[in-house]
Design a protein around this motif. Structure first.
Motif, PDB file in Angstrom:
ATOM      1  N   MET A   1      -2.227  -2.463  11.027  1.00  0.00           N
ATOM      2  CA  MET A   1      -2.086  -3.119  12.322  1.00  0.00           C
ATOM      3  C   MET A   1      -2.916  -4.382  12.540  1.00  0.00           C
ATOM      4  SD  MET A   1      -2.576  -1.283  16.021  1.00  0.00           S
ATOM      5  CE  MET A   1      -4.332  -1.001  15.833  1.00  0.00           C
TER       6      MET A   1
ATOM      7  N   LEU B   1       0.117 -12.403  10.697  1.00  0.00           N
ATOM      8  CA  LEU B   1       1.215 -12.525   9.716  1.00  0.00           C
ATOM      9  C   LEU B   1       2.553 -12.820  10.403  1.00  0.00           C
ATOM     10  CD1 LEU B   1       0.156  -9.670   7.273  1.00  0.00           C
ATOM     11  CD2 LEU B   1       0.091 -12.135   6.829  1.00  0.00           C
TER      12      LEU B   1
ATOM     13  N   GLY C   1       0.798  -1.208   0.000  1.00  0.00           N
ATOM     14  CA  GLY C   1       0.000   0.000   0.000  1.00  0.00           C
ATOM     15  C   GLY C   1       0.835   1.265   0.000  1.00  0.00           C
TER      16      GLY C   1
ATOM     17  N   HIS D   1       6.050   6.855  17.932  1.00  0.00           N
ATOM     18  CA  HIS D   1       7.409   7.171  17.425  1.00  0.00           C
ATOM     19  C   HIS D   1       8.160   8.071  18.411  1.00  0.00           C
ATOM     20  CE1 HIS D   1       6.759   5.589  13.385  1.00  0.00           C
ATOM     21  NE2 HIS D   1       5.751   6.409  13.146  1.00  0.00           N
TER      22      HIS D   1
ATOM     23  N   LYS E   1      -2.713  -4.559  -6.369  1.00  0.00           N
ATOM     24  CA  LYS E   1      -1.587  -3.859  -5.731  1.00  0.00           C
ATOM     25  C   LYS E   1      -0.339  -4.737  -5.742  1.00  0.00           C
ATOM     26  CE  LYS E   1      -4.025  -0.809  -2.451  1.00  0.00           C
ATOM     27  NZ  LYS E   1      -4.214  -0.538  -1.000  1.00  0.00           N
TER      28      LYS E   1
ATOM     29  N   PRO F   1       1.962   0.385  14.276  1.00  0.00           N
ATOM     30  CA  PRO F   1       1.992  -0.072  15.645  1.00  0.00           C
ATOM     31  C   PRO F   1       2.076  -1.591  15.667  1.00  0.00           C
ATOM     32  CG  PRO F   1       0.117   1.402  15.279  1.00  0.00           C
ATOM     33  CD  PRO F   1       0.633   1.012  13.934  1.00  0.00           C
TER      34      PRO F   1
ATOM     35  N   TYR G   1      -7.641   5.520   6.822  1.00  0.00           N
ATOM     36  CA  TYR G   1      -8.070   4.669   7.945  1.00  0.00           C
ATOM     37  C   TYR G   1      -7.853   5.361   9.287  1.00  0.00           C
ATOM     38  CZ  TYR G   1      -3.045   3.702   7.735  1.00  0.00           C
ATOM     39  OH  TYR G   1      -1.682   3.846   7.702  1.00  0.00           O
TER      40      TYR G   1
ATOM     41  N   ASP H   1      -0.592   6.330  16.501  1.00  0.00           N
ATOM     42  CA  ASP H   1      -0.028   6.466  15.163  1.00  0.00           C
ATOM     43  C   ASP H   1       1.299   7.214  15.150  1.00  0.00           C
ATOM     44  OD1 ASP H   1      -0.198   8.533  12.420  1.00  0.00           O
ATOM     45  OD2 ASP H   1      -0.092   6.349  12.233  1.00  0.00           O
TER      46      ASP H   1
ATOM     47  N   PHE I   1       2.618   3.213   2.335  1.00  0.00           N
ATOM     48  CA  PHE I   1       3.965   3.383   2.882  1.00  0.00           C
ATOM     49  C   PHE I   1       4.921   2.287   2.412  1.00  0.00           C
ATOM     50  CE2 PHE I   1       6.430   6.183   5.284  1.00  0.00           C
ATOM     51  CZ  PHE I   1       7.435   5.465   5.911  1.00  0.00           C
TER      52      PHE I   1
ATOM     53  N   HIS J   1      -1.120  -7.614  11.673  1.00  0.00           N
ATOM     54  CA  HIS J   1       0.278  -7.846  12.092  1.00  0.00           C
ATOM     55  C   HIS J   1       0.445  -9.156  12.863  1.00  0.00           C
ATOM     56  CE1 HIS J   1       1.541  -3.300  11.774  1.00  0.00           C
ATOM     57  NE2 HIS J   1       1.220  -3.835  10.609  1.00  0.00           N
TER      58      HIS J   1
ATOM     59  N   ASN K   1      10.948   3.633  12.851  1.00  0.00           N
ATOM     60  CA  ASN K   1      12.056   4.301  12.135  1.00  0.00           C
ATOM     61  C   ASN K   1      12.412   5.715  12.578  1.00  0.00           C
ATOM     62  OD1 ASN K   1       9.944   5.817  10.961  1.00  0.00           O
ATOM     63  ND2 ASN K   1       9.787   4.340   9.262  1.00  0.00           N
ATOM     64  N   PHE K   2      11.671   6.314  13.505  1.00  0.00           N
ATOM     65  CA  PHE K   2      12.013   7.696  13.854  1.00  0.00           C
ATOM     66  C   PHE K   2      13.431   7.796  14.447  1.00  0.00           C
ATOM     67  CE2 PHE K   2       8.184   9.111  12.359  1.00  0.00           C
ATOM     68  CZ  PHE K   2       7.726  10.334  12.836  1.00  0.00           C
TER      69      PHE K   2
ATOM     70  N   ASP L   1      -0.103  -8.959  -1.443  1.00  0.00           N
ATOM     71  CA  ASP L   1      -1.128  -8.048  -0.951  1.00  0.00           C
ATOM     72  C   ASP L   1      -2.474  -8.707  -1.208  1.00  0.00           C
ATOM     73  OD1 ASP L   1      -1.298  -4.662  -0.397  1.00  0.00           O
ATOM     74  OD2 ASP L   1      -3.122  -5.817  -0.771  1.00  0.00           O
ATOM     75  N   LYS L   2      -3.356  -8.663  -0.235  1.00  0.00           N
ATOM     76  CA  LYS L   2      -4.658  -9.310  -0.415  1.00  0.00           C
ATOM     77  C   LYS L   2      -5.418  -8.643  -1.563  1.00  0.00           C
ATOM     78  CE  LYS L   2      -7.001  -6.619   3.129  1.00  0.00           C
ATOM     79  NZ  LYS L   2      -7.693  -6.605   4.421  1.00  0.00           N
ATOM     80  N   ASP L   3      -5.011  -7.429  -1.910  1.00  0.00           N
ATOM     81  CA  ASP L   3      -5.519  -6.745  -3.105  1.00  0.00           C
ATOM     82  C   ASP L   3      -4.587  -7.117  -4.251  1.00  0.00           C
ATOM     83  OD1 ASP L   3      -6.486  -3.304  -3.909  1.00  0.00           O
ATOM     84  OD2 ASP L   3      -5.808  -4.945  -5.218  1.00  0.00           O
TER      85      ASP L   3
ATOM     86  N   ALA M   1       4.359  -4.939   5.966  1.00  0.00           N
ATOM     87  CA  ALA M   1       4.057  -3.510   5.859  1.00  0.00           C
ATOM     88  C   ALA M   1       2.559  -3.287   5.673  1.00  0.00           C
ATOM     89  CB  ALA M   1       4.818  -2.919   4.682  1.00  0.00           C
TER      90      ALA M   1
HETATM   91  P1  NAD Z   1      -2.312   0.966   3.394  1.00  0.00           P
HETATM   92  O1  NAD Z   1      -3.708   0.648   3.784  1.00  0.00           O
HETATM   93  O2  NAD Z   1      -2.035   1.986   2.358  1.00  0.00           O
HETATM   94  O3  NAD Z   1      -1.557  -0.385   2.935  1.00  0.00           O
HETATM   95  C1  NAD Z   1      -1.694  -1.595   3.625  1.00  0.00           C
HETATM   96  C2  NAD Z   1      -1.802  -2.717   2.590  1.00  0.00           C
HETATM   97  O4  NAD Z   1      -1.793  -3.970   3.288  1.00  0.00           O
HETATM   98  C3  NAD Z   1      -3.097  -2.663   1.773  1.00  0.00           C
HETATM   99  O5  NAD Z   1      -2.780  -2.644   0.419  1.00  0.00           O
HETATM  100  C4  NAD Z   1      -3.850  -3.969   2.153  1.00  0.00           C
HETATM  101  O6  NAD Z   1      -4.562  -4.537   1.086  1.00  0.00           O
HETATM  102  C5  NAD Z   1      -2.680  -4.855   2.610  1.00  0.00           C
HETATM  103  N1  NAD Z   1      -3.067  -5.907   3.543  1.00  0.00           N
HETATM  104  C6  NAD Z   1      -3.775  -5.783   4.675  1.00  0.00           C
HETATM  105  N2  NAD Z   1      -3.912  -6.971   5.292  1.00  0.00           N
HETATM  106  C7  NAD Z   1      -3.265  -7.883   4.509  1.00  0.00           C
HETATM  107  C8  NAD Z   1      -3.023  -9.284   4.609  1.00  0.00           C
HETATM  108  N3  NAD Z   1      -3.491  -9.994   5.654  1.00  0.00           N
HETATM  109  N4  NAD Z   1      -2.303  -9.898   3.652  1.00  0.00           N
HETATM  110  C9  NAD Z   1      -1.821  -9.180   2.598  1.00  0.00           C
HETATM  111  N5  NAD Z   1      -2.022  -7.838   2.445  1.00  0.00           N
HETATM  112  C10 NAD Z   1      -2.729  -7.203   3.382  1.00  0.00           C
HETATM  113  O7  NAD Z   1      -1.580   1.346   4.773  1.00  0.00           O
HETATM  114  P2  NAD Z   1      -0.247   2.228   4.986  1.00  0.00           P
HETATM  115  O8  NAD Z   1      -0.639   3.634   5.220  1.00  0.00           O
HETATM  116  O9  NAD Z   1       0.759   1.910   3.959  1.00  0.00           O
HETATM  117  O10 NAD Z   1       0.226   1.683   6.437  1.00  0.00           O
HETATM  118  C11 NAD Z   1       0.820   0.426   6.577  1.00  0.00           C
HETATM  119  C12 NAD Z   1       1.531   0.395   7.925  1.00  0.00           C
HETATM  120  O11 NAD Z   1       2.627   1.330   7.906  1.00  0.00           O
HETATM  121  C13 NAD Z   1       0.644   0.838   9.110  1.00  0.00           C
HETATM  122  O12 NAD Z   1       0.878  -0.012  10.215  1.00  0.00           O
HETATM  123  C14 NAD Z   1       1.090   2.276   9.392  1.00  0.00           C
HETATM  124  O13 NAD Z   1       0.960   2.655  10.756  1.00  0.00           O
HETATM  125  C15 NAD Z   1       2.552   2.195   9.019  1.00  0.00           C
HETATM  126  N6  NAD Z   1       3.142   3.494   8.622  1.00  0.00           N
HETATM  127  C16 NAD Z   1       4.374   3.759   9.099  1.00  0.00           C
HETATM  128  C17 NAD Z   1       5.000   4.928   8.743  1.00  0.00           C
HETATM  129  C18 NAD Z   1       6.395   5.112   9.265  1.00  0.00           C
HETATM  130  O14 NAD Z   1       7.056   4.132   9.501  1.00  0.00           O
HETATM  131  N7  NAD Z   1       6.887   6.301   9.488  1.00  0.00           N
HETATM  132  C19 NAD Z   1       4.370   5.876   7.920  1.00  0.00           C
HETATM  133  C20 NAD Z   1       3.086   5.556   7.438  1.00  0.00           C
HETATM  134  C21 NAD Z   1       2.483   4.352   7.790  1.00  0.00           C
END
Ligand code: NAD
Ligand code: 89V
Length: 342
Positions: free
Chosen positions: A76, A82, A13, A181, A41, A98, A166, A177, A15, A79, A125-126, A36-38, A73
């Protein structure tokens, strides 16, 4: 450990694009699969990053691929299943923050990986951001002595919900969220926490939970720190995604100022220098500091795996950061300072 390491990414997705770019920048890693379950993607990520295989189902990927590690990635709620799936396949796993929805989930994930003797790291990563690495080095240099007071602040009105819709629907917003960090950085700079007090506020009408939080930490070292964050601050210039830091010790002070300026004041006077993060081929303002920290974090994971060393943000270490998050929500609800459960 083989060279290159055969890695897979689950979740393609918003990030994860940074994760995928960063893995491509690490010479001794080869991405062999994405999931990715999608399905669209997953296919798009495989196409964009030249990955030979893509899956919609993680279990199918683990059954068919030989992996040296997996990078989770996703968001939450997925997590724990997986990470436990990776442990059952004895595949070392790094997972985004998280860590999981509940404290018990986090404890179970650490236990599952320990029982399977599988390395587990949280992608927190902060502390691996270039400017914050410079602050850590300035503290380690000893110019100001041992920090006894500080403030770690992240205040913005940047529309984080555009990329992460979300977040507006979550029961717990800014502490889980973003605060997570900053609390991790507070542990790095001041050590473990004795008690935490917290006040939360909701300013934006279109979000479900708190978009502003102010936390007061009493550290076991005797230090006091303030950790404050906001997604609804209207400022003259919006510093997103900068974390601003002010530290004081017996011999001086350190400040990470807006615009990535690091100012150190000690017995010999004050110095100031630029600690901005360079742009990489795939990073762009203003996210570049966060994007580069993804590369630093993943490099730390690979180096730890190869050396058989416990990574800084191991599952066990991140339990302490997660405990501060749950304690902050408890302190806000009970309107009193509380002790974290770890
Ligand atoms: P997002 O919704 O854009 O992407 C998540 C992806 O995971 C989606 O495409 C979804 O289809 C896929 N997914 C969900 N469950 C699944 C499963 N069981 N099997 C396969 N694919 C699955 O979300 P995002 O904004 O990219 O956030 C992802 C994570 O990164 C979150 O935990 C968020 O808190 C974290 N994040 C961290 C930072 C950072 O490190 N600074 C910044 C942004 C987001
Ligand atoms: O970094 C994160 O975890 C994001 C943020 C918006 C703070 O960048 O959610």
């Amino acid at each position: 450990m083989p060279d290159p390491l055969r890695g897979a990414v689950i979740g393609c997705g918003f990030f994860a694009q940074n994760h995928l770019h960063a893995w491509k920048d690490i010479a001794d890693v080869q991405l062999v699969a994405v999931c990715d379950k999608d399905t669209a993607k997953a296919a798009a990520a495989a196409e964009r990053f030249g990955v030979p295989a893509h899956y919609a189902d993680a279990a199918a990927m683990f059954a068919r691929e030989t992996l040296d590690f997996v990078d989770v990635a996703t968001t939450m709620p997925s997590h724990r299943p997986l990470v436990e799936l990776a442990a059952r396949h004895r595949v070392p796993v790094i997972v985004q923050k998280p860590f999981a929805p509940t404290w018990d989930d986090c404890v179970a994930m650490v236990a599952a990986c320990a029982a399977a003797e599988v390395p587990l790291m949280v992608h927190e990563n902060f502390r691996f951001q270039g400017p914050l690495i410079a602050v850590r080095a300035a503290v380690a240099a000893g110019t100001i002595g041992v920090p006894h007071f500080g403030r770690i602040s992240f205040r913005t009105n940047y529309d984080v919900f555009a990329n992460q819709p979300y977040l507006a629907l979550e029961e717990r917003l800014i502490i889980l969220d973003l605060g997570i960090h900053l609390l991790d950085v507070a542990r790095v700079l001041f050590g473990e926490v004795e008690t935490i007090a917290c006040r939360t506020q909701r300013v934006r009408p279109n979000v479900r939970a708190e978009d502003m939080a102010t936390m007061l930490l009493h550290h076991k070292s005797g230090a006091t720190s303030i950790v404050d964050c906001s997604y609804s601050s209207r400022l003259a210039s919006d510093p997103f995604p900068q974390t601003l830091v002010h530290l004081e010790g017996p011999q001086g002070s350190i400040a990470l100022l807006e615009g990535y300026r690091l100012r150190v004041t000690g017995p010999a006077g004050t110095t100031e220098r630029d600690v901005a993060t360079p742009l990489l081929s795939w990073t762009s303002q203003p996210w570049h500091v966060a994007q580069e920290s993804v590369l630093n974090t993943q490099r730390h994971w690979v180096a730890s795996l190869r050396a058989g060393r416990v990574p800084e943000t191991s599952g066990a270490d991140n339990l302490r950061t997660y405990a501060l998050v749950t304690a902050a929500y408890r302190a806000a609800a009970e309107r009193r300072a509380v002790m974290p459960e770890a």
